[in-house]
Design a protein around this motif. Structure first.
Motif, short mmCIF file in Angstrom:
data_model
loop_
_atom_site.label_atom_id
_atom_site.label_comp_id
_atom_site.label_asym_id
_atom_site.label_seq_id
_atom_site.Cartn_x
_atom_site.Cartn_y
_atom_site.Cartn_z
N GLY A 7 0.83 -1.19 0.00
CA GLY A 7 0.00 0.00 0.00
C GLY A 7 0.86 1.24 0.00
N PRO A 8 0.24 2.45 0.01
CA PRO A 8 0.98 3.71 0.00
C PRO A 8 1.98 3.83 1.13
CG PRO A 8 -1.35 4.07 -0.42
CD PRO A 8 -1.20 2.64 0.00
N SER A 9 1.69 3.24 2.28
CA SER A 9 2.58 3.34 3.44
C SER A 9 3.66 2.28 3.43
CB SER A 9 1.75 3.23 4.73
OG SER A 9 1.15 1.95 4.81
N GLY A 10 3.62 1.40 2.44
CA GLY A 10 4.60 0.32 2.37
C GLY A 10 4.12 -0.95 3.03
N ALA A 11 2.94 -0.88 3.70
CA ALA A 11 2.41 -2.06 4.38
C ALA A 11 1.91 -3.06 3.34
CB ALA A 11 1.26 -1.65 5.29
N LYS A 12 2.04 -4.34 3.66
CA LYS A 12 1.61 -5.38 2.75
C LYS A 12 0.08 -5.49 2.75
CE LYS A 12 5.58 -6.90 1.28
NZ LYS A 12 5.95 -6.81 -0.16
N LEU A 13 -0.49 -5.51 1.55
CA LEU A 13 -1.92 -5.67 1.38
C LEU A 13 -2.19 -6.94 0.60
CD1 LEU A 13 -2.85 -2.02 0.28
CD2 LEU A 13 -3.03 -2.99 2.58
N GLN A 14 -3.36 -7.50 0.78
CA GLN A 14 -3.74 -8.69 0.05
C GLN A 14 -4.45 -8.27 -1.23
OE1 GLN A 14 -3.00 -11.95 0.92
NE2 GLN A 14 -1.75 -10.97 2.48
N LEU A 15 -3.76 -8.43 -2.36
CA LEU A 15 -4.35 -8.06 -3.64
C LEU A 15 -5.51 -8.99 -3.95
CD1 LEU A 15 -4.20 -6.26 -6.14
CD2 LEU A 15 -2.63 -7.91 -7.16
N SER A 16 -6.64 -8.41 -4.27
CA SER A 16 -7.83 -9.18 -4.56
C SER A 16 -8.69 -8.40 -5.54
CB SER A 16 -8.64 -9.44 -3.28
OG SER A 16 -9.09 -8.20 -2.74
N ARG A 17 -9.71 -9.02 -6.05
CA ARG A 17 -10.63 -8.35 -6.97
C ARG A 17 -11.28 -7.16 -6.28
NH1 ARG A 17 -13.54 -9.35 -11.71
NH2 ARG A 17 -15.67 -8.53 -11.73
N GLU A 18 -11.65 -7.32 -5.03
CA GLU A 18 -12.28 -6.24 -4.27
C GLU A 18 -11.34 -5.05 -4.13
OE1 GLU A 18 -15.00 -4.02 -2.14
OE2 GLU A 18 -15.29 -5.83 -3.35
N LEU A 19 -10.07 -5.33 -3.85
CA LEU A 19 -9.09 -4.25 -3.70
C LEU A 19 -8.86 -3.55 -5.03
CD1 LEU A 19 -7.14 -2.73 -1.87
CD2 LEU A 19 -5.39 -4.46 -2.38
N VAL A 20 -8.87 -4.29 -6.12
CA VAL A 20 -8.71 -3.68 -7.44
C VAL A 20 -9.81 -2.65 -7.69
CG1 VAL A 20 -8.88 -4.12 -9.93
CG2 VAL A 20 -7.47 -5.62 -8.49
N PHE A 21 -11.04 -3.01 -7.39
CA PHE A 21 -12.15 -2.08 -7.61
C PHE A 21 -12.13 -0.93 -6.61
CE2 PHE A 21 -14.02 -5.73 -9.91
CZ PHE A 21 -14.33 -5.07 -11.09
N GLU A 22 -11.68 -1.20 -5.40
CA GLU A 22 -11.57 -0.14 -4.39
C GLU A 22 -10.58 0.93 -4.84
OE1 GLU A 22 -9.68 0.22 0.03
OE2 GLU A 22 -11.03 -1.49 -0.33
N ARG A 23 -9.42 0.51 -5.34
CA ARG A 23 -8.41 1.45 -5.81
C ARG A 23 -8.88 2.16 -7.08
NH1 ARG A 23 -6.58 0.93 -1.51
NH2 ARG A 23 -4.43 0.42 -0.90
N ASP A 68 -21.53 -0.78 -10.66
CA ASP A 68 -22.21 -1.65 -9.70
C ASP A 68 -21.93 -1.20 -8.27
OD1 ASP A 68 -24.00 -3.85 -10.11
OD2 ASP A 68 -22.63 -5.09 -8.95
N ARG A 69 -20.71 -0.73 -8.02
CA ARG A 69 -20.38 -0.24 -6.68
C ARG A 69 -21.16 1.02 -6.34
NH1 ARG A 69 -15.44 -2.33 -4.33
NH2 ARG A 69 -15.39 -0.49 -3.01
N VAL A 70 -21.45 1.84 -7.33
CA VAL A 70 -22.25 3.05 -7.10
C VAL A 70 -23.65 2.66 -6.63
CG1 VAL A 70 -23.42 4.97 -8.26
CG2 VAL A 70 -21.00 4.55 -8.68
N PHE A 71 -24.27 1.71 -7.32
CA PHE A 71 -25.61 1.28 -6.92
C PHE A 71 -25.57 0.51 -5.60
CE2 PHE A 71 -26.52 1.99 -11.46
CZ PHE A 71 -27.67 2.76 -11.33
N PRO A 116 -24.60 -4.80 -16.94
CA PRO A 116 -24.86 -4.41 -15.55
C PRO A 116 -24.59 -5.54 -14.56
CG PRO A 116 -26.92 -4.80 -16.71
CD PRO A 116 -25.83 -4.83 -17.74
N GLY A 117 -24.11 -5.17 -13.38
CA GLY A 117 -23.83 -6.15 -12.33
C GLY A 117 -25.04 -6.40 -11.46
N PRO A 118 -24.92 -7.27 -10.48
CA PRO A 118 -26.06 -7.65 -9.64
C PRO A 118 -26.65 -6.49 -8.83
CG PRO A 118 -23.99 -8.55 -8.78
CD PRO A 118 -23.71 -8.04 -10.15
N ALA A 119 -25.81 -5.61 -8.31
CA ALA A 119 -26.34 -4.48 -7.53
C ALA A 119 -27.12 -3.52 -8.42
CB ALA A 119 -25.19 -3.74 -6.83
#
Length: 225
Positions: A7-23, A68-71, A116-119
């Protein structure tokens, strides 16, 4: 499956599909949708671009996911305990306006996606279901939905494009325009600027719910017909 990234602070993050969309959403919020590329997203995640393709096949999949995240965000902030269709449509509109204000890039994106996604689907289905349960015909429900969204999206667009920044307020802008009204050619613009816009405490956004109530009231006549 998840992979480690920094992450930005150098801390280790778990890369995942959710994190990809979050970023991706963070990038769109802070730098705009045009700046969102697989390369810029990889930089934000601290990984190589190829690592992202393990979770999303292409950029269009990211755009679909952002919509989908917006909805999903809109759904998470609604009470879902409205007793009438009018209350449900009112809360939906207020919520969507707030979400779109937080994510300005979404306004031009949400109606352009074809996967469109499920949401997203749940949001549309639920809204139509409320209108149908209230007694709207199939056609009237579809038209009512379109009218409501036209008002919501139109207001958000107008609100987001008003030439007001950190150093200028709506009244400041109106004051600068008054010089153009001095000729007397635009009497009605002058009276609105002086009697409404330049009054202390004027807030363009405060008109949203007044207009929304008018729209909902007008839709009630479709039930009678």
């Amino acid at each position: 499956m998840v992979r480690e990234t920094s992450g930005p602070s150098g801390a280790k993050l778990q890369l995942s599909r959710e994190l990809v969309f979050e970023r991706a959403m963070d990038l769109a919020d802070h730098t705009g949708l045009d700046s969102l590329t697989m390369r810029s997203l990889a930089v934000a995640l601290g990984v190589k671009p190829m690592s992202i393709y393990y979770y999303v096949a292409k950029k269009s999949e990211i755009l679909d996911g952002l919509v989908d995240r917006v909805f999903e965000e809109a759904a998470s902030t609604r009470s879902h305990h409205d007793s009438t269709w009018q209350q449900a449509m009112r809360e939906r509109a207020v919520t969507m306006r707030a979400v779109l204000a937080r994510h300005h890039w979404a306004l031009g994106l949400i109606e352009s996606r074809t996967s469109p996604g499920p949401a997203t689907l749940q949001h549309h289905n639920e809204t139509l279901g409320i209108l149908r349960s209230a007694g709207f015909s199939i056609e009237a429900a579809a038209r009512a939905y379109a009218v409501l969204d036209s008002y919501i999206y139109g207001f958000v667009l107008q609100e987001s494009t008003i030439p007001v920044g950190d150093t200028a307020t709506v009244t400041d802008v109106a004051a600068s325009m008054l010089k153009q009204f001095e000729s007397g050619q635009y009497p009605h613009l002058l009276e609105v600027a002086t009697a409404v816009v330049m009054k202390p405490g004027y807030d363009f956004g405060s008109q949203f719910e007044d207009g929304l109530d008018l729209v909902i009231h007008g839709l009630e006549s479709w039930l009678d017909s």
